[in-house]
Every structure is written in C-alpha cells, then in structure tokens.
Design a protein around this motif. Structure first.
Motif, short mmCIF file in Angstrom:
data_model
loop_
_atom_site.label_atom_id
_atom_site.label_comp_id
_atom_site.label_asym_id
_atom_site.label_seq_id
_atom_site.Cartn_x
_atom_site.Cartn_y
_atom_site.Cartn_z
N CYS A 110 0.82 -1.22 0.00
CA CYS A 110 0.00 0.00 0.00
C CYS A 110 0.85 1.26 0.00
N ILE A 111 2.17 1.11 0.03
CA ILE A 111 3.06 2.28 -0.03
C ILE A 111 3.01 2.97 -1.38
N TYR A 112 2.52 2.28 -2.41
CA TYR A 112 2.55 2.83 -3.76
C TYR A 112 1.35 3.76 -4.02
N PRO A 113 1.53 4.73 -4.92
CA PRO A 113 0.42 5.63 -5.26
C PRO A 113 -0.81 4.87 -5.74
N LYS A 114 -1.98 5.43 -5.46
CA LYS A 114 -3.24 4.77 -5.80
C LYS A 114 -3.34 4.46 -7.29
N MET A 115 -2.93 5.41 -8.12
CA MET A 115 -3.08 5.24 -9.56
C MET A 115 -1.75 4.98 -10.27
N ALA A 116 -0.80 4.40 -9.57
CA ALA A 116 0.50 4.08 -10.18
C ALA A 116 0.31 3.06 -11.29
N PRO A 117 1.18 3.09 -12.30
CA PRO A 117 1.10 2.09 -13.37
C PRO A 117 1.23 0.67 -12.80
N GLN A 118 0.63 -0.28 -13.50
CA GLN A 118 0.67 -1.69 -13.10
C GLN A 118 1.49 -2.49 -14.11
N GLY A 206 -16.74 -5.96 -6.47
CA GLY A 206 -16.07 -7.23 -6.72
C GLY A 206 -15.10 -7.18 -7.88
N LYS A 207 -15.01 -6.00 -8.53
CA LYS A 207 -14.16 -5.89 -9.72
C LYS A 207 -12.69 -5.56 -9.44
N PRO A 208 -12.37 -4.91 -8.31
CA PRO A 208 -10.95 -4.63 -8.06
C PRO A 208 -10.11 -5.90 -8.10
N LYS A 209 -8.89 -5.77 -8.57
CA LYS A 209 -8.00 -6.92 -8.67
C LYS A 209 -6.91 -6.83 -7.61
N ARG A 210 -6.66 -7.93 -6.96
CA ARG A 210 -5.66 -8.00 -5.90
C ARG A 210 -4.77 -9.22 -6.09
N GLU A 211 -3.60 -9.11 -5.51
CA GLU A 211 -2.61 -10.18 -5.51
C GLU A 211 -2.52 -10.73 -4.09
N PHE A 212 -2.41 -12.03 -3.94
CA PHE A 212 -2.36 -12.64 -2.61
C PHE A 212 -1.19 -13.61 -2.51
N LEU A 213 -0.47 -13.52 -1.38
CA LEU A 213 0.70 -14.37 -1.14
C LEU A 213 0.50 -15.13 0.17
N THR A 272 -8.34 0.68 -3.97
CA THR A 272 -7.55 0.76 -5.20
C THR A 272 -8.10 -0.21 -6.25
N PRO A 273 -8.29 0.25 -7.51
CA PRO A 273 -8.91 -0.61 -8.53
C PRO A 273 -8.08 -1.83 -8.91
N LYS A 274 -6.76 -1.70 -8.87
CA LYS A 274 -5.89 -2.82 -9.26
C LYS A 274 -4.57 -2.68 -8.53
N LYS A 275 -4.07 -3.79 -8.02
CA LYS A 275 -2.78 -3.73 -7.33
C LYS A 275 -2.06 -5.06 -7.46
N VAL A 276 -1.02 -5.06 -8.27
CA VAL A 276 -0.19 -6.26 -8.42
C VAL A 276 1.26 -5.81 -8.50
N LEU A 277 2.14 -6.54 -7.86
CA LEU A 277 3.54 -6.16 -7.79
C LEU A 277 4.35 -6.69 -8.96
#
Length: 312
Positions: A110-118, A206-213, A272-277
């Motif tokens: 979550c340290i990254y900007p909300k609308m940072a490129p993915q 339910g549309k936001p995309k997340r990454e899980f580890l 955040t709409p999408k967040k993947v590292l």
C-alpha cells in the motif's frame, strides 16, 4: 546467517512473525528470540534499547506492526500511523546503536500511489497520491523504508526493506471489523454455511484486482533475502499474479462448501482498482513463490476449523 546466530523476530506471535519463526526452525536455526507485547512494549524507546543491550541480537526481522483492512485503516488512522512509526523507529535505531549485523524491515504494497502504473515497480514509490483509505498506514511504512535507507547511507548499516503484497495464512485475523478481505470472506462463508444463510454480502463491486501471497511463502522469501540481498532499494515480495475480488469470493465459497448466493454491497468502497507487484527484482535474486491461491486458502480453512470456531 549462521545456524546458531542470535535472531530477533519482532512480532513473533503475529501471522508474519510466526511464519518467519517456523521457516527459521525448519531451516535449522536454533537461537531465535521473541518477546510478547506484555514482555516488551515496542513503542517505548527506553524498553527497546534495554532489550537490545541485554539480548544483543545479530539479525532482526521487523515484522511487528499494527495492521488491518480498509475499515480498520479508515476508522483508526491516528493509531495506525503512531503505533507503526514508534515501533519501527525504536527497533531500527536500536539495531544501529547495538550493532545488529543485518535487519529486514517488512512494509506493505500500500506504499505505492493509488493510480500508479501496473504492475507496481519499486521505483514508483513517492510518485503520486496514496489511496486515502490506508494513507496513515502507508506513510508509516514509507517512513520505515526511508529509515533503513538513511541509516544505511549515513552509518553503513546493512538494513533492507521488503514490501509484501496482500498476505493470508495461518494465524490470520478473522475479526470482521479489522481483518483483510481474504480472512473476512473465509469467516463470512463459513458462518453462512453453519447458519444456512441464503446469501453472503461482499463489499463493493467485486471488480478490483488484488494479488495474494501465502504467508509461509513470504517467510521463506524473508529468510532468503536476509541471506542474499543487500541494497537501499526496497524489494517487492509477491506472486506477480492478481485476481478479481469476485473470483476470490468464488474460490473461497468453493473451498468452504457454501451453496448460497453472493451479493455485492455497492455502498461499500472498493479501494484501489488494481494492485499487483512487479516481482522481477525478487526473481533476479533466485526466489519464486510456491503455494497457489486455492491450495493456500484450503490450508487456511483447515487451520480455521481447528481454532474453536463453529464447525458443522
């Protein structure tokens, strides 16, 4: 690290810290130190310095933190920024003062900007506004990264930072007021199954995309990094694969064996709409994740059923 090196795991009873302890023990490390919050108040500088002076650890995993989901971050921002700033500042400064050989600080994606490129690359830090719902927590974690960087620059400390993606696993928090989305959904679907409810409510579209580890994968990455990585650039830790929340809900529904419907509460925030590292830097060190999402969720649900919850 040598097998008998003195290793302090801050936050050793939490989900992340306990996974790091398990991983260290599995790898044959024998001199692991942990203190409960009753034994050591990490927000008191004097107490932390006394602990480091007496114990003199050689390596530190800084996994202690106040954590929570969207609701908790939104509701208690002052606690999230204050508690986390105090914990990390006290431990990092004491690690420098008492000559710790290496420290690994754990932050959050979550340290990254909300609308940072993915996908999110390490260099995107501080390039735009943060997601408002977890801004306080993010600022505290960014401060921890900067502490490690500047103590390295000024004092030559071998302090590194790792930024994990969304985590889940054994010892997770299942409190619906403060938990993250994955454990919250496990509890919701389980209780709906037990109560024979007709539907389960999921926040947002339910549309936001997340990454899980899976947290045991994170722990393995942390031990790998403390042995193989040394730089002032923080390093992303994740899978590099994301999934829509509605797909996640469907997987959890299947694992739990719930047969009702899923209803979306559109009055609740998506975040955040999408967040993947981007995990290219991590992979270049020779590490990759091993636990796939459905397998990990199955492991967590099996553990959940042993924790005195309502079981059919």
């Amino acid at each position: 690290m040598e097998k008998d090196s003195k290793i302090y795991v801050a936050g050793h009873r939490g989900m992340v810290g306990s996974a790091i302890v398990r991983n260290l023990e599995e790898k044959g490390y024998t001199n692991i130190v942990g203190k409960t919050s009753e034994q050591l108040n990490l927000m008191r500088q004097e107490d932390v310095e006394k602990f480091f002076e007496e114990e003199n650890p050689e390596y530190v995993f800084l996994a202690a933190a106040k954590v929570g989901g969207i609701n908790a971050n939104n509701t208690y921002p002052a606690e999230f920024i204050y508690n986390n700033l105090m914990i990390e500042a006290n431990i990092i400064h004491s690690a420098y003062k008492y000559d710790v050989r290496k420290l690994l600080f754990l932050g959050s994606s979550c340290i990254y900007p909300k609308m940072a490129p993915q996908p999110l690359k390490e260099e995107y830090l501080l390039t735009g506004p943060l997601e408002p719902t977890n801004e306080a927590y993010a600022i505290a974690k960014i401060s921890g990264i900067e502490l490690c960087k500047f103590y390295r620059r000024q004092y030559g400390c071998d302090f590194i930072s790792a930024m994990p993606t969304n985590l889940y696993g054994i010892n997770d928090n299942f409190d619906l007021e403060t938990s993250h989305v994955l454990p919250a959904l496990i509890r919701k679907f389980h209780e709906a199954k037990v109560n024979r409810d007709k539907d389960v409510v999921v926040w947002g579209t339910g549309k936001p995309k997340r990454e899980f580890l899976y947290v045991d994968d994170l722990a393995d990455a942390c031990v790998h990094l403390i042995n193989n990585y040394s730089d002032d650039i923080h390093i992303n830790v994740g899978t590099g694969v994301d999934i829509e929340i509605r797909e996640l809900a469907a997987i959890i529904k299947s694992v739990v064996g719930y047969e009702g419907d899923i209803i979306n509460d559109l009055s609740k925030p998506d975040g955040t709409p999408k967040k993947v590292l981007d995990v290219g830097l991590l992979e270049s060190t020779g590490w990759n994740y091993s636990v796939e999402l459905k397998e990990g969720i199955s492991k967590v649900y099996e553990w959940y059923l042993t924790r005195n919850y309502n079981v059919i």
